[in-house]
Scaffold this motif. Structure first.
Motif, mmCIF file in Angstrom:
data_model
loop_
_atom_site.group_PDB
_atom_site.id
_atom_site.type_symbol
_atom_site.label_atom_id
_atom_site.label_comp_id
_atom_site.label_asym_id
_atom_site.label_seq_id
_atom_site.Cartn_x
_atom_site.Cartn_y
_atom_site.Cartn_z
ATOM 1 N N ARG B 178 -16.731 0.894 2.012
ATOM 2 C CA ARG B 178 -15.812 1.166 0.901
ATOM 3 C C ARG B 178 -14.415 1.435 1.430
ATOM 4 N N PHE B 179 -13.465 0.629 0.994
ATOM 5 C CA PHE B 179 -12.068 0.857 1.374
ATOM 6 C C PHE B 179 -11.575 2.138 0.723
ATOM 7 N N ASP B 180 -10.798 2.922 1.471
ATOM 8 C CA ASP B 180 -10.284 4.161 0.903
ATOM 9 C C ASP B 180 -8.760 4.240 0.961
ATOM 10 N N HIS B 181 -8.194 3.982 2.124
ATOM 11 C CA HIS B 181 -6.734 4.039 2.217
ATOM 12 C C HIS B 181 -6.253 3.124 3.328
ATOM 13 N N ILE B 182 -4.972 2.904 3.364
ATOM 14 C CA ILE B 182 -4.374 1.974 4.301
ATOM 15 C C ILE B 182 -3.264 2.671 5.067
ATOM 16 N N VAL B 183 -3.295 2.543 6.377
ATOM 17 C CA VAL B 183 -2.187 3.016 7.204
ATOM 18 C C VAL B 183 -1.353 1.800 7.561
ATOM 19 N N GLU B 184 -0.093 1.867 7.196
ATOM 20 C CA GLU B 184 0.758 0.683 7.265
ATOM 21 C C GLU B 184 1.836 0.879 8.325
ATOM 22 N N VAL B 214 -6.965 -0.846 7.257
ATOM 23 C CA VAL B 214 -7.763 -0.370 6.134
ATOM 24 C C VAL B 214 -8.849 0.549 6.669
ATOM 25 N N ARG B 215 -8.982 1.716 6.074
ATOM 26 C CA ARG B 215 -9.954 2.690 6.563
ATOM 27 C C ARG B 215 -10.860 3.151 5.432
ATOM 28 N N ASP B 216 -11.989 3.723 5.806
ATOM 29 C CA ASP B 216 -12.835 4.356 4.796
ATOM 30 C C ASP B 216 -12.427 5.816 4.651
ATOM 31 N N ALA B 217 -13.172 6.545 3.847
ATOM 32 C CA ALA B 217 -12.750 7.907 3.513
ATOM 33 C C ALA B 217 -12.722 8.818 4.731
ATOM 34 N N SER B 218 -13.515 8.497 5.731
ATOM 35 C CA SER B 218 -13.552 9.373 6.904
ATOM 36 C C SER B 218 -12.490 9.000 7.923
ATOM 37 N N GLY B 219 -11.726 7.956 7.649
ATOM 38 C CA GLY B 219 -10.672 7.560 8.563
ATOM 39 C C GLY B 219 -11.096 6.488 9.558
#
Lengths: 243, 243
Positions: B178-184, B214-219
DNA sequence: ACCCGACAGGTTGTTTTACCAAGTTTGAGC
DNA sequence: GCTCAAACTTGGTAAAACAACCTGTCGGGT
């Protein structure tokens, strides 16, 4: 008579649960104690427990599923990524904090892009304050600030002295305007001869140009910040949730 | 028997108040009706009213002041700025939506930067899928997708066909991630000869390079997206609140 | 006449008790 | 083995009370 105000119970519960998640008492993926169990353990009512769990869900610590329970996600990873927004620092921290020299301060005709961001007529005049920021003695960034003339009047920005205060606080104190959000545009281009010389960079290295239009809550533009960064020495980093 | 589920009352109240603010019935800066007045007008209980007003405050429509009342701020201006994140679109919308051609698909050794973003050893191998996206028949963007080999196995990404589904949905269905957030990360550099040719751009125009981890909720990093944009034809826009 | 404090009545913030609705799991009974 | 009801979970609504805060008014005092 406690002079210190105690935080509300639901906030205390939020902190207690955060500590347990961080310490590993509640493992990621596992089921959180049910509302009833938390009520029994902490001795508070159900709405209080629900309020605390709502905060944790909105902050991304847990997720809930009706009928099953609430699952631990872990410390939200987004919070660990320090958002490295170039425009922000120059607006909030005093100019005296970042060494550099003032290279320009006065009224000028606006470039097209800045006029658009400020929502004014092209070629209209505004106040420009430009600083060359140095790090370890080397010039690294060229920071420009444009303000409408009516906003620059009566402030210390028109003087040639570095501000001992954040620009945000200064404008709030003197003119009563409140910064709310920033619309940021990022482009790249080759430096002009003057820019390359000021920044001490090769002429065949591109510049990262960050334009930040600072607005109030209603969307009215207040200030425009431009940060020019030699691309071989800087990059921009940011994090955001996947929608 | 309504098959359609009605939204909860507090959500209906949120929408009703938003409409009134947008239509100008409640002017920015003015005082919102008190809780008691809203209870009388809408015929709901106080917790319902408070829940609706809390949502509005968290979204930035109003601000509240204990002892005085709640003040209208207006439609949050941030919501009007469509966040134009390059990486996002390619992750959620099907490849068949954006015309283009697949220029590469296979296992390769990772560039240093991508290996760092994926948290793997440098020079380790991963699956690369690269597409040249065209707009109005002209090539405009070069989009690259790196996946760890174990994540690419058993997916349709290894085939040469365009995906009729969003990458995010595809990976969730096939691999359960599950994708959670993106570090750009955003940088600029000059294009290589091959890139300039593929993108049909002059060799003296810089490239904007956007790397999205793209990371999941745990990073944990899952995928890295790279978008290459000729800087004379594209710029990046974004908005964020002043902290 | 003027100033200042007490007080009343408004507001939002927090907490409690109570009940019903909706989704999930479990197990008893068929 | 299957069905279905019971017992769990979270989600939403209602009614009530107290606390903290702001703003007037109405005094009494100077």
């Amino acid at each position: 008579m406690s002079l210190e105000s105690v935080p509300p119970k639901y906030a205390q519960l939020v902190q207690a649960l955060q500590r347990r998640i961080e310490s590993g008492t509640y493992q990621p993926g596992s089921l959180l104690p049910s509302e009833h169990q938390l009520i029994a353990e902490f001795g508070v009512s159900r709405p209080t427990v629900v309020a605390a769990l709502r905060v944790l869900r909105e902050q991304g610590w847990i997720e809930s599923q009706q009928g099953k329970g609430r699952f631990v996600r872990g410390r939200p990873a987004m919070a660990a990524v320090e958002s490295n927004r170039r425009g922000q620092a120059y607006l909030t921290s005093p100019e005296t904090d970042s060494p550099g020299e003032l290279v320009e301060a006065g009224a000028v005709a606006l470039p097209n892009r800045v006029a658009t961001l400020l929502d004014t007529q092209p070629k209209s005049r505004a106040f420009l304050r430009r600083r060359l920021v140095t790090r370890d003695g080397e010039p690294t960034e060229l920071v420009s600030l444009w303000l409408p003339l009516e906003l620059s009047e009566g402030t210390d920005l028109t003087s040639g002295e570095p501000l001992p205060q954040g620009i945000r606080e200064h404008l709030k104190a003197r003119k009563g305007v409140r910064f709310d959000h920033i619309v940021e545009q990022i482009t790249a281009r080759m430096p002009t001869a003057g820019e390359a010389k000021q920044l001490g960079m090769p002429k065949n290295v591109p510049l990262l140009a960050v334009f930040g239009a600072v607005r109030d809550a209603s969307g009215r533009p207040l200030v425009v910040v431009e940060v020019l960064l030699p691309a071989d020495r800087h990059e921009l980093e940011d994090a955001y949730p996947v929608t």
